[in-house]
Design an enzyme around this catalytic site. Sequence first.
Site, short mmCIF file in Angstrom:
data_model
loop_
_atom_site.label_atom_id
_atom_site.label_comp_id
_atom_site.label_asym_id
_atom_site.label_seq_id
_atom_site.Cartn_x
_atom_site.Cartn_y
_atom_site.Cartn_z
N GLU A 298 0.83 -1.21 0.00
CA GLU A 298 0.00 0.00 0.00
C GLU A 298 0.87 1.27 0.00
OE1 GLU A 298 -1.88 -0.41 3.79
OE2 GLU A 298 -3.40 -1.79 3.07
N PRO A 299 1.69 1.47 -1.01
CA PRO A 299 2.51 2.68 -1.00
C PRO A 299 1.69 3.91 -1.38
CG PRO A 299 2.85 1.46 -3.03
CD PRO A 299 1.88 0.65 -2.21
N GLY A 300 1.97 5.00 -0.72
CA GLY A 300 1.36 6.28 -1.09
C GLY A 300 2.46 7.23 -1.52
N ARG A 301 3.23 7.68 -0.52
CA ARG A 301 4.27 8.69 -0.76
C ARG A 301 5.24 8.30 -1.87
NH1 ARG A 301 5.92 12.06 3.26
NH2 ARG A 301 5.08 10.63 4.80
N ARG A 337 3.47 20.21 5.49
CA ARG A 337 4.47 19.27 5.98
C ARG A 337 5.63 19.92 6.74
NH1 ARG A 337 7.23 16.28 3.43
NH2 ARG A 337 7.12 14.54 4.86
N TYR A 341 5.58 18.42 10.33
CA TYR A 341 6.54 17.31 10.54
C TYR A 341 7.99 17.76 10.48
CZ TYR A 341 2.42 14.71 8.72
OH TYR A 341 1.18 14.20 8.45
N CYS A 369 -0.19 34.05 9.18
CA CYS A 369 0.18 34.67 10.45
C CYS A 369 0.51 33.62 11.51
CB CYS A 369 -0.93 35.58 10.91
SG CYS A 369 -1.27 36.84 9.67
N TYR A 398 0.77 13.98 0.33
CA TYR A 398 0.45 14.70 1.57
C TYR A 398 0.63 16.21 1.37
CZ TYR A 398 0.75 9.88 2.99
OH TYR A 398 0.57 8.52 3.05
C1 LIG Z 1 -0.92 6.10 5.14
C2 LIG Z 1 -1.05 4.66 4.92
C3 LIG Z 1 -0.37 4.05 3.87
C4 LIG Z 1 0.58 4.79 2.96
O1 LIG Z 1 1.72 5.24 3.60
P1 LIG Z 1 2.93 5.86 2.74
O2 LIG Z 1 3.95 6.20 3.73
O3 LIG Z 1 2.37 7.06 2.03
O4 LIG Z 1 3.37 4.81 1.78
C5 LIG Z 1 -0.55 2.70 3.66
N1 LIG Z 1 -1.39 1.97 4.45
C6 LIG Z 1 -2.06 2.52 5.48
C7 LIG Z 1 -2.95 1.68 6.32
C8 LIG Z 1 -1.92 3.88 5.74
O5 LIG Z 1 -2.58 4.43 6.77
#
Ligand SMILES: *Cc1c(COP(=O)(O)O)cnc(C)c1O
Length: 463
Positions: A298-301, A337, A341, A369, A398
């Site tokens: 499940e990659p996002g970033r 971000r 972070y 501000c 993000y």
């Molecule tokens: C946020 C999230 C991801 C993705 O994380 P990345 O760091 O963006 O790859 C995958 N699985 C779950 C359950 C998440 O909450």
Amino acid sequence: MSAAPSPSHDHPDPTPDALIAARPQLTRHPMDGLLFEGVPLAAIAHAVGTPTWVYGAATIRARFRALANALADARLPAHIHFAVKANDHLAVLHVLGHEGAGADVVSAGELLRARAACIPAARIVFSGVGKTQADLRLALDHGIAQINVESAEELAMLSDLAAGMGRVAPVALRVNPDVDAGTHAKISTGRARDKFGIPYAQAAALYAHAGTLPGIAPRGLAMHIGSQIGTLAPFRAAYGRIAGLVRDLRAAGQPVAVVDCGGGLAIPYRDEPVAGPVGLAGAIAAEFGGLDVELLIEPGRWLIGPAGVLLTSVILVKRDGGSRFVVLDAAMNDLVRPAMYDAWHGIVPVGATDLVRALAPADVVGPVCESSDTFARGRALPPLAPGALVAILDAGAYGAVMSSTYNARPLAAEVLVDGAIDDDATLHDGGRARRAAIRWTTIRPRQDVTTLWRDEAVPDWLK
Ligand SMILES: *Cc1c(COP(=O)(O)O)cnc(C)c1O
């Protein structure tokens, strides 16, 4: 943790040239300045204004394919489910869906977005520590592939709901492997004290219990230990624990067909060494390769981060004693971000002449501000005049999804480029056919400021 990004690194920041050289989607053109997938960012700014998010379809595809190839080369039967929360724009989801990506969603809204972007329900998994009854009902109605259940309480709720609907919910138990991902505390999710997942020690019993519940079909296990994880050790440790659980469950007669390995793969925002897709695939293969399980990641970033920039203009440059503050028209409400972070983002001038000037330190800030509205401190940048354009790099993940309208600032425009990422000379000289095939489109206009209060009502008794 201090709110503003501090230059805590032990070696100098990479220069704009070094940042460009490390990113195939960026090139320098002697006349047109900074190109993103071959398109002059200045042309986009001229047409659409700033601040504007610019995403690259060719970059998204190339990254998806690199990851898919790494998994295939490691002989892993793995499906890539894009974590929609990183960037939920329909056009982005379309590009990924077309490549064969599934979706990992964490809300009803994300589920509906993924479906609106034509991602089949059979390629959608639903994660999250607090799914509502309505969320779960929607997931069952759509017949999605898998619901990742995060607690005994949620399992009971889902059982009642599914049985009442005459459905059987395909379930994976999200297990908290109690591993410290070694990333920023705000994006760690796999330690025992984090709110996510079922405690490791209780997982086997709950799995067996799940098999006895009406409306529940346990398929396997899921995990996700955090985000922006740069080394393989936390992945290896967590995968090892989950693989051990698969063996224990099978030894006890429980069928385990699927393991969802979560996301979390880091990208180099600065110049930090990170484990790439080949390393990740190796870690997955080492722990799960011999287990005969269907795998999900499940990659996002990693997929979308480098495929986006935030294009912004210099409002003015404020000189205060020894400091130079470059004030941009983008702010923390657009890209939170750095404020949230302490994140480091590359900042690169766009103008052809700005790209070749001598560098000197500057603090780069937005107009909101809040002192935390600071994108960078002491960053080496050329002299920048009001109106000069800069690109904040690696803002595809993000970024827009975390925007707000704080300070009554309308949401920025979004643009999708479909260009070229091979930075060879053909792009610049004689590559007319190539260049003609490059397209870009506004995929969300700048929000009209009056829409900010369009749905607000003032009670009659105040008038
Ligand atoms: C946020 C999230 C991801 C993705 O994380 P990345 O760091 O963006 O790859 C995958 N699985 C779950 C359950 C998440 O909450």
